[in-house]
Design a protein around this motif. Structure first.
Motif, short mmCIF file in Angstrom:
data_model
loop_
_atom_site.label_atom_id
_atom_site.label_comp_id
_atom_site.label_asym_id
_atom_site.label_seq_id
_atom_site.Cartn_x
_atom_site.Cartn_y
_atom_site.Cartn_z
N ARG A 172 -15.71 -14.17 -29.58
CA ARG A 172 -16.98 -13.99 -28.87
C ARG A 172 -17.53 -15.34 -28.41
O ARG A 172 -18.12 -15.43 -27.32
N ALA A 218 -14.87 -8.67 -27.58
CA ALA A 218 -15.75 -9.75 -27.13
C ALA A 218 -16.01 -9.68 -25.64
O ALA A 218 -17.13 -9.88 -25.17
N ASP A 261 -18.27 -6.71 -24.99
CA ASP A 261 -19.63 -7.03 -25.44
C ASP A 261 -20.38 -7.83 -24.38
O ASP A 261 -21.54 -7.57 -24.08
N THR A 262 -19.68 -8.80 -23.79
CA THR A 262 -20.29 -9.61 -22.75
C THR A 262 -20.63 -8.77 -21.52
O THR A 262 -21.73 -8.87 -20.96
#
Length: 246
Positions: A82, A174, A177-178
């Motif tokens: 992340r 990750a 999520d972004t």
């Protein structure tokens, strides 16, 4: 402006530092949590000036590879995906509203795969949490026409993040999520301008959850892809109507 020879030389030396530390990581000489050698020794080892070394260290710190602790030296970070993928958020932030559909298309491809990977991996507690989140959305829907749309988007975001984390692939989770965070405005605008989309989304989420409970990867992939395609197509068709565009 064309850089002079000194600027080009400094940049080249900085690249040497970045590549050198990267090589030390891939060879196992450094690993997460390692302290870098003292500045003088590392500069000599890499064959660069101490100024160039500092520039390279700063660049790697910006990328999340290194962190400098005041009075204690420079360390390799945990190299958490992340953190290392955070520059992707900068790219996403620079996208114009009219291009939101491009990010949503990338998100659709990745999340369809994450749903398939998550189907056999989701723990019972995860499935229960997904059901709880959808219960929260049921409460939001009950307040129509005064729905809290931001609370709905927050719940929607958490639903997708739990599935991504359960994929078993930290790098994939990750990136998702972004992208989920960076498409907040496009999703909120859809909810505001097309009120029926909230109920549609809830129904689609219920369908996705049903396939996850059934542990069916292919149907979970299909349900997720169809769900996100609707958001993507709406964003592409209504980009010029976004009041934040331009």
């Amino acid at each position: 402006m064309i850089p002079d020879d000194r600027t080009a030389a400094t940049r080249s030396q900085t690249d040497v530092v970045i590549q050198g530390i990267k090589d030390m990581l891939t060879r196992g000489e450094l690993h997460p949590g390692s302290r870098l050698p003292v500045e003088k020794d590392l500069a000599a080892q890499l064959g660069v000036s101490r100024g160039s070394l500092r520039e390279g260290v700063r660049a790697l710190a910006t990328l999340g590879v290194l962190e400098t602790r005041q009075g204690d030296g420079t360390y390799v970070t945990s190299l958490d995906p992340r953190r290392l993928l955070s520059p992707l958020g900068f790219l996403a932030d620079l996208q114009q509203p009219a291009h939101a559909a491009d990010l949503l298309a990338v998100r659709r491809v990745l999340e369809a795969e994450s749903a398939a990977l998550a189907a056999p991996r989701l723990a019972d507690d995860d499935l229960a949490e997904l059901d709880r989140i959808l219960g929260v959305v049921d409460g939001i829907l009950a307040d129509d026409p005064d729905m809290d749309l931001e609370a709905f988007i927050d719940a929607d975001t958490e639903f997708h993040r739990i599935i991504a984390r359960a994929s078993g692939n930290p790098a994939l989770a990750a990136v998702i999520d972004t992208l989920v965070g960076r498409t907040f405005r496009a999703r909120l605008w859809r909810a505001i301008s097309h009120r029926g989309s909230v109920r549609e989304t809830q129904a689609e989420h219920r369908a996705i959850l049903a396939e996850l409970v059934a542990r069916d990867p292919e149907r979970a992939r299909l349900r997720m892809s169809v769900h996100l395609l609707g958001v993507e197509e709406f964003s592409a068709a209504h980009a010029d109507e976004d009041p934040h565009a331009g």
